[in-house]
Write an enzyme that holds these catalytic residues in place. Structure first.
Site, PDB file in Angstrom:
ATOM      1  N   ARG A 298      53.676  19.369  28.921  1.00 17.71           N
ATOM      2  CA  ARG A 298      52.921  18.119  29.070  1.00 17.71           C
ATOM      3  C   ARG A 298      51.725  18.075  28.117  1.00 17.71           C
ATOM      4  O   ARG A 298      51.438  17.036  27.527  1.00 17.71           O
ATOM      5  CB  ARG A 298      52.483  17.940  30.527  1.00 17.71           C
ATOM      6  N   TYR A 442      59.386  11.477  28.567  1.00 14.63           N
ATOM      7  CA  TYR A 442      59.870  12.828  28.918  1.00 14.63           C
ATOM      8  C   TYR A 442      58.765  13.761  29.419  1.00 14.63           C
ATOM      9  O   TYR A 442      57.605  13.417  29.368  1.00 14.63           O
ATOM     10  CB  TYR A 442      60.722  13.444  27.815  1.00 14.63           C
ATOM     11  N   GLU A 443      59.198  14.877  29.990  1.00  5.77           N
ATOM     12  CA  GLU A 443      58.273  15.817  30.680  1.00  5.77           C
ATOM     13  C   GLU A 443      57.524  15.120  31.811  1.00  5.77           C
ATOM     14  O   GLU A 443      56.358  15.414  32.071  1.00  5.77           O
ATOM     15  CB  GLU A 443      57.274  16.455  29.707  1.00  5.77           C
ATOM     16  N   GLY A 444      58.211  14.241  32.519  1.00  5.30           N
ATOM     17  CA  GLY A 444      57.584  13.486  33.607  1.00  5.30           C
ATOM     18  C   GLY A 444      57.070  12.171  33.063  1.00  5.30           C
ATOM     19  O   GLY A 444      56.141  12.154  32.254  1.00  5.30           O
ATOM     20  N   GLN A 449      53.073  11.071  36.025  1.00  2.00           N
ATOM     21  CA  GLN A 449      51.775  11.697  35.708  1.00  2.00           C
ATOM     22  C   GLN A 449      50.663  11.066  36.541  1.00  2.00           C
ATOM     23  O   GLN A 449      49.759  11.751  37.022  1.00  2.00           O
ATOM     24  CB  GLN A 449      51.422  11.516  34.223  1.00  2.00           C
TER      25      GLN A 449
END
Lengths: 596, 596
Positions: A298, A442-444, A449
């Site tokens: 992140r 991506y990555e959440g 977030q």
């Protein structure tokens, strides 16, 4: 074609003047020797690699993309990608932030963060290959067995092998509890893994001898949901007892995704058909182990978007100084030319300064967060470690979501500066926009977030972590409250700080009555807190610049002007965001699903 | 692949309930016979063509793009484009809004506007071919000689030939005063035109027998700057005296642009090498003549983005109802499934409702502006004509810039609803975003629109045009001020109206002292006024829906809920915009150009 110059001067400012990172490094035994000269030398060399080797491959990589040989299932990366990677490995760059026990240089995360900003400015699609490798390194470094560490870490450190993270399946991305890939224990302690993964970045390629996949799967006795997921390391080629590569493991790329951007990165559908892997960490605790990688990722995504904001800004400025079109409304500024350069027009400057203020603010936040991470990882003082960890936890979703949303705004503005020329491939601007779009997903996703920030990081501990950041803000306000020259920065910062406190309390109360209030306000809330964080850093940067006005160094004039722009033109967005956040959940939920 | 359903119910609402267009048509002799049934029948058939013929070609056209045969200079459009165009011509669609004197159906602009929304939802790249043709038709209809009109208008009306507008050169887009293309008068009264044009949409293709280029160029005796530009009609194939096609005119496509989106439209570099043309309108007054086309084109660009907003919304809703991921924070909503459909999550709804509110608000504004244009063009009452013309002038930059900016926000939100699936081509969402991006640039960038609004349309006449719109707002406030159920809409509308009045006065004063104040505030100002216009229409739509709540028709429940969402979550943006607009020009101009 787009150009790129590493922003070394601003990095020096953030590292040495704003954050004085070597003072912190001196408190960390692992980094006590890292001095200003070392830092600057590394950044200079890294910047050269980025601008001279990677940047020229960026547009080409986008146009060419990756290709899959359907017969062999091998993926080919764009021309030049492998040669650049070989050069990166030869230069020792992958090992920069790695543990000396495995051949790493043991330099701080802070330095690696700055390196990655530059690599991403030059070529995000390429940088994802080593970026994911470093994530796999961190995960195995934290959770691998001694044998796994011995097998994989030296080769990930050197860059000889690369890594991936294999989480997503077609029916689940955010909700990993739904995943179906299976792991069958074997008599020798290994597992055979079967399932289908999608959206696997750097999932297959021709740049390295082996690929170390970290794969989430379910053991036969796994509980349902997210508490039944285990993590496995699954190499593309099995490794013989002597360390040489053995047979091909059945984890094959079935197809490449056709994406909006990052064409140079191979986004693979990976089919595992009894691929041999070994368990990483505890059974059913795979998500915990993966989260080590995810948190680092992140921060890495924030650096991707910071890099894109910076390079888009640089190119838009160059164009705005060169392109002549119309006269200034206040009279000709370049009377010798047929028209004035478009940088004379206020709205062109507004678009440029938006990107600049977001780039420089994002750099301050990104480096600060990395420095906290160095303290969290390397401090020998438990209280320092804890405080740093709390702030890293608080700031990580802001780095990820605020910086990536800002990059979407900024790259689009920079494209707009080019007019129609921004919409065609030739100048490279539209690629920055297309590449930037994935970073919000991506990555959440950025919604995830924001839920992480408001729900887990702020409300779950009654604002304790937020108060730690608030204490820094309050300290600055106390220190500078009597400084008249700072009033234009301190007053709005203090005002926003008060509003964030009130808003947080109000949302906490509402969330008791209805948990959906968190989801309704979270995205607005993250952006408001993001501005509070930026306002804090911009005020500090303004203070340093005010002190340096007498020096005559134009760097500080520009910094001060950008700070003023930030407070005058960007911070006001919070007025609308707070109103929207306070409007609550009812306007979102009152419409029946069927009526949409 | 993306799906599309023509939003006929909402169009009926806007046309017949909100605006009661047939009441206005009855006052216009040219359209007095146009009744509700005719309107609805045309829209139903047009919607069928859009959804059944054009929509299936959209993704394919994007993937395939156009190609240029370097030997013949002929451009090929994507598979299916020509067949669809033939069907469009056979159906008589190009003639819908054209003059019966040239074979047109003479239907109102209002109806054509609705048709074009649907065509653009289905396939913007394709729709640009007939869209530009209609622009060329309007320009020649207004400014052509009788001979030019006789030669070209029947074929543009039927769609047998298509049209282009050739303005931009590589060194000038916004600043047409710089253009260099030359026109040499010939003994026979024609002109030979030589120069290089870029970014010519629909500039060459294989869909029609001939292409009618409207080309800006300079006569030998032309004054420098924008007052020395003349307009010429330059056919791809010269036309023989008997109306048959003669020899190929030397206006050739030298290259196709590689663009971020609208791949199915051939964006050409056109090289004119002594191409034969004839003067349209007066010498050196070409920009005036072209502006007829340009104003229509600006409304058309608004409809492009309205179409994209609508279709992106529809697809995101379908996905959000179908995709299951995570549980609602207030407890499982689909306990029989492994997770809840993502439409239960408040932020997913916020993204969807943003697109919905912008689509429905944009439709109200777009149709209203078209109705005013019908009055401007066809009213026999000079006072009505003048009022309508003033409001069209005021609203045109808002339709162009506000709707296209909103579409950029909306299509990006709708992509985000899909998570990673939104970033890959398969679902079609990323194409909507890429296509939407050009709409903020061409036909005058959105910065130019904002300068046109604040500088030329508002300040130049001391707010007279703005006051005409303000009178409508005030009337609504007076009518509804005592209606308690309307307070939630009327109060914020009245508040924003007051703020716009004050802001306008303040900016007018500042502009006296420094003309750059206009450029500094214009983009924020346009967005604020855009929200005032939307708030006005949303309040009116809420009023109708309140009256209809007893009917039990869910359409009105949804409309009311969307109005509430708009006022609660989107309108608050104005708070920050007004602060930014008031911050003035200093934060933009104080930094030396060299410091950027």
């Amino acid at each position: 074609m787009a150009q790129y110059t590493p922003p070394l001067r601003d990095m020096h400012f953030v590292l040495h003047e704003l954050l004085q990172v070597t003072d912190t490094f001196k408190t960390l035994p692992a980094h006590a020797e890292v001095d200003v000269d070392t830092i600057n030398a590394v950044l200079e060399e890294g910047g050269k690699f980025a601008s001279e080797v990677l940047a020229p491959l960026n547009a080409r990589g986008d146009a060419e993309g990756c290709s899959l040989d359907a017969a062999t299932h091998e993926v080919r990366t764009p021309a030049g990608f492998k040669a650049a990677y070989d050069q990166f490995v030869e230069g020792g760059w992958p090992s920069l932030g790695c543990d000396p026990a495995y051949g790493g240089q043991g330099l701080p995360v802070t330095l690696n963060q700055c390196l990655y900003e530059m690599l991403n400015s030059a070529n995000q699609a390429w940088t994802m290959y080593p970026g994911l490798t470093h994530g796999a390194y961190e995960c195995l470094h934290a959770h691998g067995t001694p044998e796994q560490q011995q097998t994989y870490l030296p080769r990930l450190t050197s860059g000889e092998w690369t890594g991936t993270m294999c989480l997503t399946e077609s029916h689940c991305g955010t909700d990993l509890g739904l995943l179906r890939t299976k792991a069958e224990p074997q008599a020798d302690g290994s597992h055979l893994i079967t399932g289908n993964k999608i959206f696997i970045s750097a999932g297959d390629h021709d740049m390295a001898a082996n690929i170390v996949h970290l794969v989430l799967a379910r053991l036969p006795d796994a509980p349902t949901g997210s508490k039944g997921i285990s993590l496995f390391v699954v190499p593309k080629f099995l490794i013989n007892a002597d360390g040489t590569l053995g047979e091909r493991n059945p984890i094959f790329c079935g197809a490449l995704e056709h994406k909006m951007g990052i064409h140079g990165n191979a986004t693979c559908q990976l089919n595992l058909d009894g691929a041999r892997g070994s368990l990483v960490g505890q059974p059913h605790k795979g998500l915990n182990a993966m989260f080590v990688m995810m948190n680092a990722a992140r921060l890495g995504v924030g650096m991707q978007s910071l890099g894109l904001t910076e390079v888009a800004y640089q190119n838009a400025v160059a164009y705005a100084k060169d392109r002549i079109q119309m006269r200034s409304l206040t009279g000709a500024k370049a009377p010798d030319k047929a028209a004035d350069p478009i940088i004379v027009h206020p709205d062109v400057r507004k678009m440029l300064l938006t990107a600049r203020a977001y780039a420089e603010g994002g750099r301050a936040l990104g480096v600060y967060t990395a420095l906290l991470l160095d303290q969290e990882l390397s401090s020998t003082d438990e209280a320092v470690k804890k405080d740093a960890a709390d702030l890293v936890a608080l700031l990580t979703p802001i780095v990820k979501a605020f910086i990536t949303d800002n990059a979407w705004i900024s790259t689009s503005h920079c494209l707009q500066v080019f007019g129609g020329h921004g919409y065609v491939r030739e100048w490279g601007m539209e690629q920055f926009v297309r590449d930037a779009r994935i970073n919000m997903i991506y990555e959440g996703t950025n919604t995830i977030q924001s839920l992480d920030l408001l729900g887990r990081k702020v409300l779950a501990d009654n604002g304790a972590k937020l108060k730690k950041f608030g204490a820094l803000v309050r300290q600055l306000i106390e220190d500078e409250g009597v400084n008249e020259a700072m009033a234009e920065f301190i007053n709005p910062l203090a005002d926003l700080g008060d509003k964030v406190t009130k808003l947080t309390t109000e949302l906490g109360m509402k969330a008791f009555a209805n948990p959906d209030e968190v989801g309704a306000a979270a995205v607005d809330y993250l952006r408001v807190v993001g501005h509070l964080v930026f306002a804090y850093f911009w005020a500090r940067m303004a203070r340093i610049s005010l002190d340096q006005q007498a020096s005559g160094d134009p760097f500080y004039r520009a910094k001060l002007a950008t700070a003023r722009f930030y407070f005058a033109k960007l911070l006001p967005e919070t007025a609308g965001l707070i109103r929207s956040a306070r409007a609550g959940v009812k306007p979102l939920m009152e419409m029946d699903e069927a009526l949409f």
